[in-house]
Scaffold this motif. Structure first.
Motif, PDB file in Angstrom:
ATOM      1  N   THR A   1      10.460  -3.074  -0.407  1.00 15.40           N
ATOM      2  CA  THR A   1       9.337  -2.148  -0.362  1.00 15.40           C
ATOM      3  C   THR A   1       9.030  -1.839   1.085  1.00 15.40           C
ATOM      4  O   THR A   1       9.133  -2.706   1.955  1.00 15.40           O
ATOM      5  CB  THR A   1       8.094  -2.755  -1.035  1.00 15.40           C
ATOM      6  N   PRO A   2       8.673  -0.618   1.350  1.00 12.58           N
ATOM      7  CA  PRO A   2       8.319  -0.274   2.729  1.00 12.58           C
ATOM      8  C   PRO A   2       7.084  -1.054   3.185  1.00 12.58           C
ATOM      9  O   PRO A   2       6.262  -1.488   2.369  1.00 12.58           O
ATOM     10  CB  PRO A   2       8.029   1.213   2.678  1.00 12.58           C
TER      11      PRO A   2
ATOM     12  N   PHE B   1       1.757  -1.161  -0.416  1.00 11.29           N
ATOM     13  CA  PHE B   1       0.726  -1.502  -1.385  1.00 11.29           C
ATOM     14  C   PHE B   1      -0.680  -1.464  -0.788  1.00 11.29           C
ATOM     15  O   PHE B   1      -1.641  -1.678  -1.505  1.00 11.29           O
ATOM     16  CB  PHE B   1       0.997  -2.893  -1.981  1.00 11.29           C
ATOM     17  N   ASP B   2      -0.814  -1.164   0.477  1.00 12.11           N
ATOM     18  CA  ASP B   2      -2.145  -1.111   1.083  1.00 12.11           C
ATOM     19  C   ASP B   2      -2.964   0.048   0.528  1.00 12.11           C
ATOM     20  O   ASP B   2      -4.148  -0.098   0.203  1.00 12.11           O
ATOM     21  CB  ASP B   2      -2.024  -0.986   2.611  1.00 12.11           C
ATOM     22  N   ASP B   3      -2.358   1.208   0.425  1.00 11.25           N
ATOM     23  CA  ASP B   3      -3.108   2.364  -0.080  1.00 11.25           C
ATOM     24  C   ASP B   3      -2.516   2.892  -1.394  1.00 11.25           C
ATOM     25  O   ASP B   3      -2.659   4.050  -1.736  1.00 11.25           O
ATOM     26  CB  ASP B   3      -3.149   3.467   0.974  1.00 11.25           C
ATOM     27  N   PHE B   4      -1.840   2.049  -2.142  1.00 13.46           N
ATOM     28  CA  PHE B   4      -1.191   2.433  -3.393  1.00 13.46           C
ATOM     29  C   PHE B   4      -2.206   2.882  -4.447  1.00 13.46           C
ATOM     30  O   PHE B   4      -2.052   3.914  -5.087  1.00 13.46           O
ATOM     31  CB  PHE B   4      -0.354   1.269  -3.919  1.00 13.46           C
TER      32      PHE B   4
END
Length: 136
Positions: A18-19, A23-26
């Motif tokens: 995953t880049p 998941f910070d602003d997913f």
């Protein structure tokens, strides 16, 4: 055979990563995409196809009522069918039938049966087992 230990075997890398900061602003991205799409709602009663299907269904049901009504009528058995059915039943004899008759049935039979002398003579003369008929 050697025992297999999962911790000792070399690990295979999956190849998927995953880049960073994916998941910070997913959740914000997903909620933004949900709110962007406005679905146009068409009431079912305004659709021409639904009205046409409803009219067709009513016509089919209206045409089927007489057909269904003809098949559901109870048809009474005629005497020949009943007599044929009873004659082919091997476990029913004349004494079983007599036992089921009540006085009302016997009176109805007496009113309907009219024996003429000639008919009785013809039956007795043409029957090969006259002794059985006389004894009954």
């Amino acid at each position: 055979m050697e025992t297999f230990k999962l911790e000792n075997e070399p690990k295979i890398k999956t190849g998927f990563k995953t880049p960073d900061s994916y998941f910070d602003d997913f959740s914000a991205k997903v909620l933004g995409q949900i709110n962007e799409k406005e679905i146009k709602v068409i009431p079912i009663y305004k659709r021409k196809e639904v009205i046409a299907m409803f009219v067709a269904a009513v016509i089919v049901i209206a045409l089927m009522i007489p057909i269904v009504n003809n098949y559901t009528k109870s048809k009474e058995l005629d005497e020949a069918t009943l007599e044929t059915y009873l004659s082919y039943q091997s476990n029913i004899n004349q004494y079983d039938l007599i036992r089921e008759l009540d006085t009302k049935d016997i009176e109805a039979i007496n009113k309907n049966v009219v024996l003429e002398q000639e008919t009785l003579e013809d039956v007795l003369s043409s029957s090969p087992n006259i002794e059985n008929l006389i004894s009954e």
